[in-house]
Design a protein around this motif. Structure first.
Motif, PDB file in Angstrom:
ATOM      1  N   GLU A 164       9.552  -7.732  11.718  1.00  0.00           N
ATOM      2  CA  GLU A 164       8.674  -7.045  10.772  1.00  0.00           C
ATOM      3  C   GLU A 164       7.316  -6.772  11.420  1.00  0.00           C
ATOM      4  O   GLU A 164       6.859  -7.537  12.274  1.00  0.00           O
ATOM      5  N   ARG A 165       6.672  -5.676  10.977  1.00  0.00           N
ATOM      6  CA  ARG A 165       5.392  -5.305  11.568  1.00  0.00           C
ATOM      7  C   ARG A 165       4.358  -4.871  10.524  1.00  0.00           C
ATOM      8  O   ARG A 165       3.166  -4.849  10.817  1.00  0.00           O
ATOM      9  N   LYS A 166       4.795  -4.519   9.327  1.00  0.00           N
ATOM     10  CA  LYS A 166       3.904  -3.918   8.342  1.00  0.00           C
ATOM     11  C   LYS A 166       2.969  -4.953   7.732  1.00  0.00           C
ATOM     12  O   LYS A 166       3.411  -5.956   7.159  1.00  0.00           O
ATOM     13  N   MET A 167       1.669  -4.684   7.794  1.00  0.00           N
ATOM     14  CA  MET A 167       0.690  -5.615   7.251  1.00  0.00           C
ATOM     15  C   MET A 167       0.768  -5.687   5.726  1.00  0.00           C
ATOM     16  O   MET A 167       0.701  -6.772   5.141  1.00  0.00           O
ATOM     17  N   ASP A 168       0.924  -4.541   5.071  1.00  0.00           N
ATOM     18  CA  ASP A 168       1.007  -4.537   3.609  1.00  0.00           C
ATOM     19  C   ASP A 168       2.182  -5.380   3.132  1.00  0.00           C
ATOM     20  O   ASP A 168       2.069  -6.112   2.140  1.00  0.00           O
ATOM     21  N   ARG A 169       3.308  -5.288   3.826  1.00  0.00           N
ATOM     22  CA  ARG A 169       4.499  -6.026   3.415  1.00  0.00           C
ATOM     23  C   ARG A 169       4.294  -7.521   3.608  1.00  0.00           C
ATOM     24  O   ARG A 169       4.764  -8.331   2.805  1.00  0.00           O
ATOM     25  N   TRP A 170       3.592  -7.903   4.670  1.00  0.00           N
ATOM     26  CA  TRP A 170       3.336  -9.328   4.865  1.00  0.00           C
ATOM     27  C   TRP A 170       2.435  -9.867   3.762  1.00  0.00           C
ATOM     28  O   TRP A 170       2.701 -10.927   3.177  1.00  0.00           O
ATOM     29  N   PHE A 171       1.386  -9.132   3.444  1.00  0.00           N
ATOM     30  CA  PHE A 171       0.472  -9.603   2.405  1.00  0.00           C
ATOM     31  C   PHE A 171       1.122  -9.609   1.028  1.00  0.00           C
ATOM     32  O   PHE A 171       0.655 -10.315   0.130  1.00  0.00           O
ATOM     33  N   ALA A 172       2.183  -8.846   0.845  1.00  0.00           N
ATOM     34  CA  ALA A 172       2.898  -8.889  -0.433  1.00  0.00           C
ATOM     35  C   ALA A 172       3.518 -10.262  -0.675  1.00  0.00           C
ATOM     36  O   ALA A 172       3.801 -10.630  -1.820  1.00  0.00           O
ATOM     37  N   ASN A 173       3.711 -11.025   0.406  1.00  0.00           N
ATOM     38  CA  ASN A 173       4.298 -12.363   0.291  1.00  0.00           C
ATOM     39  C   ASN A 173       3.297 -13.481   0.532  1.00  0.00           C
ATOM     40  O   ASN A 173       3.678 -14.650   0.598  1.00  0.00           O
ATOM     41  N   VAL A 174       2.039 -13.116   0.678  1.00  0.00           N
ATOM     42  CA  VAL A 174       0.970 -14.092   0.870  1.00  0.00           C
ATOM     43  C   VAL A 174      -0.012 -13.961  -0.282  1.00  0.00           C
ATOM     44  O   VAL A 174      -0.629 -12.900  -0.451  1.00  0.00           O
ATOM     45  N   PRO A 175      -0.162 -14.986  -1.124  1.00  0.00           N
ATOM     46  CA  PRO A 175      -1.152 -14.877  -2.198  1.00  0.00           C
ATOM     47  C   PRO A 175      -2.548 -14.669  -1.617  1.00  0.00           C
ATOM     48  O   PRO A 175      -3.078 -15.543  -0.928  1.00  0.00           O
ATOM     49  N   ALA A 176      -3.109 -13.494  -1.845  1.00  0.00           N
ATOM     50  CA  ALA A 176      -4.410 -13.151  -1.272  1.00  0.00           C
ATOM     51  C   ALA A 176      -5.345 -12.663  -2.357  1.00  0.00           C
ATOM     52  O   ALA A 176      -4.968 -11.818  -3.187  1.00  0.00           O
TER      53      ALA A 176
END
Length: 204
Positions: A164-176
């Motif tokens: 995976e490379r997409k930043m938006d997709r990673w943050f979708a799984n990280v409570p921010a």
């Protein structure tokens, strides 16, 4: 009880300058000149007083970046996998519990970025905060402007190792926490040489 706000000395700043610069003709974006200074120098000047220490994520031209006297951290993975790889390397190297990342191509980044992001952390979002701007009902997200706790490194490494490379997709799984900034122009970024020349003309 709310978590304490991180002190500035607990935050390492990171300027992300390790990309391909594809839309700029594959030039090293951080070294392109704006008003006689490389873009990375503008980011350094605006971020340096906001953090305890500062480093540059760079994958090319180490001799030129070394002139700024800051640690240089290269991606742990080959072939320019994107800004998340820069964050991964920085979370591996930084000696503080927090990392504050900004891109090298936003020369007017907020001077209160660290203060707002660290104050925006909540018990529900204790390990990450990102900048947003514009209408609070439909905010524009700027995840590359982020404050991260180093405990997120294993999760990020797993995400990258899965391809995976997409930043938006990673943050979708990280409570921010999403922290709103009033000045949307502070997040303007430069993607092409034409945009760089236009910005230089508009800000003479």
């Amino acid at each position: 009880m709310a978590n304490p706000v991180p002190a500035l000395q607990q935050i390492t700043g990171l300027i992300l300058a390790g990309g391909r610069g594809t839309r700029m003709g594959a030039v090293d974006k951080g070294l392109q000149q704006l008003h006689g200074e490389p873009l990375v120098a503008h980011a350094i000047r605006r971020l340096q007083a906001q953090v305890g220490s500062l480093a540059i994520s760079a994958n090319r031209n180490p001799e030129q970046y070394a002139r700024f006297g800051l640690p240089l951290w290269t991606d742990l993975e080959p072939d320019f996998p994107g800004p998340l790889a820069g964050l991964q390397a920085a979370l591996t190297h930084c000696q503080t519990p927090w990392l504050l990342a900004v891109p090298c191509d936003s020369p007017f980044l907020p001077l209160d970025l660290a203060d707002r992001l660290r104050a925006g952390l909540t018990p529900a979002t204790p390990h990450a905060a990102i900048a947003v701007s514009g209408d609070p009902a439909q905010p524009r997200r700027h995840p590359v402007f982020c404050l991260l706790h180093t405990s997120l490194l294993p999760q990020l490494t797993h995400y990258l190792q899965a391809g995976e490379r997409k930043m938006d997709r990673w943050f979708a799984n990280v409570p921010a926490a999403e922290v709103c900034f009033p000045d949307e122009q502070a997040f303007c970024n430069i993607n092409t040489l034409q945009e760089l020349h236009q910005l230089e003309s508009d800000t003479q």
